[in-house]
Design an enzyme around this catalytic site. Structure first.
Site, PDB file in Angstrom:
ATOM      1  N   PHE A 152      11.640  27.811 -12.512  1.00 28.71           N
ATOM      2  CA  PHE A 152      11.372  28.433 -11.218  1.00 28.71           C
ATOM      3  C   PHE A 152      10.042  29.184 -11.336  1.00 28.71           C
ATOM      4  CE2 PHE A 152      12.204  31.416  -7.732  1.00 28.71           C
ATOM      5  CZ  PHE A 152      12.780  30.579  -6.801  1.00 28.71           C
ATOM      6  N   ASP A 158      17.627  31.646 -17.743  1.00 29.08           N
ATOM      7  CA  ASP A 158      17.744  32.055 -16.348  1.00 29.08           C
ATOM      8  C   ASP A 158      18.932  31.285 -15.767  1.00 29.08           C
ATOM      9  OD1 ASP A 158      17.576  32.447 -13.610  1.00 29.08           O
ATOM     10  OD2 ASP A 158      15.385  32.591 -13.638  1.00 29.08           O
ATOM     11  N   TYR A 213      23.016  36.387  -5.503  1.00 33.23           N
ATOM     12  CA  TYR A 213      23.120  35.989  -4.089  1.00 33.23           C
ATOM     13  C   TYR A 213      23.281  34.484  -3.896  1.00 33.23           C
ATOM     14  CZ  TYR A 213      18.023  35.609  -4.866  1.00 33.23           C
ATOM     15  OH  TYR A 213      16.785  35.324  -5.370  1.00 33.23           O
ATOM     16  N   LYS A 214      23.287  33.711  -4.994  1.00 37.23           N
ATOM     17  CA  LYS A 214      23.450  32.260  -4.873  1.00 37.23           C
ATOM     18  C   LYS A 214      24.943  31.921  -4.984  1.00 37.23           C
ATOM     19  CE  LYS A 214      18.686  31.527  -6.059  1.00 37.23           C
ATOM     20  NZ  LYS A 214      17.655  31.323  -7.078  1.00 37.23           N
ATOM     21  N   ARG A 241      17.599  19.089  -0.733  1.00 35.93           N
ATOM     22  CA  ARG A 241      18.506  19.593  -1.761  1.00 35.93           C
ATOM     23  C   ARG A 241      19.827  20.003  -1.111  1.00 35.93           C
ATOM     24  NH1 ARG A 241      16.971  24.934  -5.184  1.00 35.93           N
ATOM     25  NH2 ARG A 241      17.242  25.783  -3.099  1.00 35.93           N
TER      26      ARG A 241
HETATM   27  C1  LIG Z   1      16.419  32.017  -7.108  1.00 40.14           C
HETATM   28  C2  LIG Z   1      15.811  32.125  -8.443  1.00 40.14           C
HETATM   29  C3  LIG Z   1      15.080  33.254  -8.802  1.00 40.14           C
HETATM   30  C4  LIG Z   1      14.785  34.331  -7.796  1.00 40.14           C
HETATM   31  O1  LIG Z   1      14.368  35.510  -8.369  1.00 40.14           O
HETATM   32  P1  LIG Z   1      14.308  36.841  -7.485  1.00 40.14           P
HETATM   33  O2  LIG Z   1      13.656  37.814  -8.340  1.00 40.14           O
HETATM   34  O3  LIG Z   1      15.716  37.166  -7.111  1.00 40.14           O
HETATM   35  O4  LIG Z   1      13.536  36.537  -6.238  1.00 40.14           O
HETATM   36  C5  LIG Z   1      14.603  33.326 -10.096  1.00 40.14           C
HETATM   37  N1  LIG Z   1      14.818  32.326 -10.991  1.00 40.14           N
HETATM   38  C6  LIG Z   1      15.521  31.215 -10.646  1.00 40.14           C
HETATM   39  C7  LIG Z   1      15.751  30.151 -11.660  1.00 40.14           C
HETATM   40  C8  LIG Z   1      16.022  31.084  -9.363  1.00 40.14           C
HETATM   41  O5  LIG Z   1      16.687  29.985  -9.016  1.00 40.14           O
END
Ligand SMILES: *Cc1c(COP(=O)(O)O)cnc(C)c1O
Length: 428
Positions: free
Chosen positions: A130, A209, A234-235, A388
């Site tokens: 990401f 992560d 939040y996911k 997706r």
């Molecule tokens: C959604 C996501 C994030 C988001 O990070 P935030 O700091 O909450 O905006 C980070 N890493 C991955 C792999 C994600 O899927």
């Protein structure tokens, strides 16, 4: 779930009827049966209990009890929730805490690990990570005077990471390996044990992560001897928009690492208001400052909803939903030029599937903004050509998947997507 799938809608209804997890859908706020929500991997649905809890917390904890709520309920919440998340990701009590955003937690743990691995100057990640993860690492390298290098493992097919390439890039000079356990686009899933064993042989630490893995696949942090991890709430954890993230540090590493952001919540006794920082011991040392309390409280009911059925049952259904989607896509959509952009082996995949098409953006717009239909379907679009679809076993049904594929077929047959432009929205 090993099923011989059939193409009829009756078949989907039948599996839904026999689904032992079906009752959990009623635990979520779903006000509209004309919407099929397949984006729980970006923002999970609202649990009904959370809706009530927030209303009551605003009234009683904020409105009536005010500052007293800190001692009654709020101060220990980051650890209480951390221990619940630990149950979902295979960690132990006292190894997980809720704090900050995933980006900030990644910064804290990556910097702590790099400081600890003195003399080693390589950081390894992959091209599927990401972007925020890579940005954070690039920033750390700049802060450290550009004496470090960030090396990315490649993919040969845009679906899986080339593991030989990854392994060849982890060498004796590697301080840290930072990987998303489930890739946000293709859903490629790492074998955590294999990577950890390899990295440890070279003396590198691994930071996972788990944003697209927690609550979606069985994550076994303790079993795989994982060093460090971060992730979103939040996911798949359904904690609500902007809910604070979590971080994990293996017990024996907690004494050895220090937080690079020395905020008062990570201090030994914040309410002594001492002038010189003394680090708290244990996982609390990785806290920073006052959390967003309402967002923090909102996380708990979603965790309980995952803990009750257990991740193994959820994963079984997730695999069933994904396999069914792939089956229907190959039956009905390949003829329109769609391709599967995710690993075909369920063991190498998270709980979402990307399908690729040159007109992916406009097709996605057509699903969301109705076109000529009455049924709104919400997946998301990821550049350059991925639609997706996130499958959340707590509330996604097989019938929803059937309807989604049917709708995609209609959009393609009628060229309905041509009603839409290709201009991207700010959030896709
Ligand atoms: C959604 C996501 C994030 C988001 O990070 P935030 O700091 O909450 O905006 C980070 N890493 C991955 C792999 C994600 O899927």
């Amino acid at each position: 779930m090993k099923i011989n799938f059939e193409t009829t809608p009756e078949f989907a209804r039948q599996i839904d009827k026999n689904d032992v997890l079906a009752k959990f859908r009623n635990q979520f706020y779903i006000d509209d049966d004309k919407t099929i929500y397949l984006d729980g991997n970006s923002l999970g649905r609202l649990p009904l209990k959370t809706k009530d809890l927030i209303a009551r917390a605003v009234q009683k904890q904020w409105g009536t009890d005010l500052i007293e709520s800190w001692n009654k309920n709020w101060y220990t919440k980051p650890e209480v929730l951390g221990n619940k998340i630990a149950q979902i990701i295979g960690a132990s009590d006292g190894e997980v805490i809720v704090s900050d955003s995933t980006s900030v937690n990644l910064y804290k743990l990556a910097k702590a690990a790099i400081n600890f691995q003195k003399g080693k100057t390589r950081i390894v990640s992959d091209v599927f990570n990401f972007p925020t993860d890579l940005y954070i690492l690039q920033g750390i390298i700049r802060e450290l005077g550009n004496n470090y290098e960030l090396v990315l493992a490649n993919s040969k097919d845009e679906i899986s990471i080339d593991l030989d390439d990854l392994k060849s890039k982890i060498n004796e000079n590697t301080a840290l390996v930072v990987l998303s356990m489930v890739a946000f686009k293709s859903a490629f899933l790492y074998d955590a044990n294999e990577i950890t064993v390899w990295a440890h042989q070279k003396g590198a630490l691994v930071l996972w992560d788990l944003s697209h893995a927690a609550g979606a696949v069985p994550v076994e942090l303790n079993k795989t001897n994982a060093d460090l991890a971060v992730g979103c709430t939040y996911k798949y954890l359904n904690g609500g928009p902007g809910s604070p993230a979590f971080l994990y540090v293996r017990k024996d590493l907690q004494d050895q690492l220090s937080s690079p952001i020395q905020g008062w919540f990570g201090e030994e006794n914040p309410f002594e208001f001492g002038l010189n920082y003394r680090s708290a011991s244990g996982i609390r040392k990785f806290l920073t400052g006052t959390p967003p309390v309402l967002n923090l409280l909102a996380i708990e009911p979603g965790l309980d909803l995952l803990i009750e059925p257990g991740i193994d049952n959820l994963y079984e259904k997730s695999k069933g939903l994904s396999e069914y989607f792939i089956f229907l896509t190959s039956e009905f959509l390949f003829e329109f030029g769609f391709e599967i952009g995710s690993p075909l082996d369920p063991a190498q995949r998270g709980s979402h599937i990307s399908i690729k098409h040159p007109e992916a953006y406009r097709i996605c717009q057509s699903l969301i903004h109705l076109g000529n239909a009455e049924l709104k379907i919400i997946p998301d679009f990821r550049e350059p050509d991925n639609i997706r679809f996130g499958f959340t076993p707590l509330y996604t049904t097989f019938t929803e998947i059937w309807k989604t594929v049917e709708r995609l077929g209609i959009i393609m047959k009628t060229h309905e997507y041509e009603l839409f432009g290709s201009e991207r929205n700010a959030v896709t």
